[in-house]
Design an enzyme around this catalytic site. Structure first.
Site: not given
Ligand code: NAI
Length: 248
Positions: A13, A16, A63, A90, A142, A155, A157, A159, A188
């Site tokens: 992931g 971005r 994926d 991630n 998280s 979500y 559950a 995490k 974040i």
């Molecule tokens: P985001 O949505 O900006 O990035 C997530 C990335 O994962 C995207 O590029 C998406 O295309 C990819 N993705 C989604 N499904 C996928 C799959 N099946 N296979 C491969 N890639 C896939 O999210 P963000 O905020 O950067 O979050 C990253 C991680 O951090 C996540 O696990 C999220 O749960 C965790 N997180 C984020 C927080 C926040 O405040 N943004 C807080 C706590 C945890």
């Protein structure tokens, strides 16, 4: 910096957000990067940023819900790079809603990407790391996986599951010199959280003692620490990066 010189790190992931920041930080510290995302067409931004840093970069469409694809991609990487030293799980999604209105589809989608995806990638890499007799796995959980959150039962559950999974894997793989740790970020700033209303954001800020939202770089700094040798005596732990939002 040469902390990861000659080492290969995979970040799922990483097109971005937090994943991109993690990939950049590991690359700045000398790692050869494998970036992968279900949205392969989005990877070009991270790829360009990494190329500016000058290290080796490999892009893979992946994926994480597809177990077979995970094994195939990781085997390819092990063949091309000779090894896989670091895996950062991630990739994650949200499908928020109150329990009473939460569809089976939204429950399954979140559990499948966040928890099953982490299982798929960890299982696939463990075969390679066990042969090497070394490796470091960092799972992005998280704060919600620790304290729960109304409107995020699926979500939370997923995490919470990632945290328990991390501890189990740490126990199973420690004898092969493979460590597994989790990071529990708080609020974040990212595209995922930009979608929240100003009112919700203000309320959340009030609950953070350091009075600021975290940045993807804050998470990346913690990941780099847990991924590398500076944490070689740490496994099965959850490191909170939350501005003091909860203290354990
Ligand atoms: P985001 O949505 O900006 O990035 C997530 C990335 O994962 C995207 O590029 C998406 O295309 C990819 N993705 C989604 N499904 C996928 C799959 N099946 N296979 C491969 N890639 C896939 O999210 P963000 O905020 O950067 O979050 C990253 C991680 O951090 C996540 O696990 C999220 O749960 C965790 N997180 C984020 C927080 C926040 O405040 N943004 C807080 C706590 C945890």
């Amino acid at each position: 910096m040469t902390m990861f010189k000659g080492k290969t790190a995979i970040v799922t992931g990483s097109a971005r957000g937090i994943g991109q920041a993690i990939a950049m930080d590991l690359a700045r510290n000398g790692a050869d990067l494998v970036i992968c995302d279900v949205k392969a067409e989005w990877l070009s931004e991270t790829e360009a940023l990494l190329r500016e840093l000058g290290g080796k970069v490999t892009c893979k469409e992946l994926d994480v819900t597809n177990a077979e694809a995970c094994q195939q991609v990781f085997n390819q990487v092990a063949e091309e790079n000779g090894r896989i030293d670091v895996l950062i799980n991630n990739a994650g999604i949200t499908r928020d809603g109150l329990l009473m209105r939460m569809s089976d589809e939204d429950w399954d989608a979140v559990l499948t990407v966040n928890l099953k995806g982490t299982f798929n990638c960890t299982k696939a890499v463990s075969r390679i790391m066990m042969k090497q007799r070394s490796g470091s796995i960092v799972n992005i959980a998280s704060v919600v996986g620790i304290m729960g959150n109304a409107g995020q039962a699926n979500y939370a559950a997923s995490k919470g599951g990632v945290i328990a999974f991390t501890k189990s894997v740490a126990k199973e793989l420690a004898s092969r010199n493979i460590r597994a740790n989790a990071i529990a970020p708080g609020f974040i700033s990212s595209k995922m959280t930009d979608a929240l209303s100003d009112e919700v954001r203000q309320k959340m800020l009030e609950a953070i003692p350091l009075n600021a939202f975290g940045t993807p770089q804050d998470v990346a700094d913690a990941v780099t620490f847990l991924a590398g040798d500076k944490s070689s005596y740490i496994t099965g732990q959850v490191l909170s990066v939350n501005g003091g939002m909860i203290m354990q």
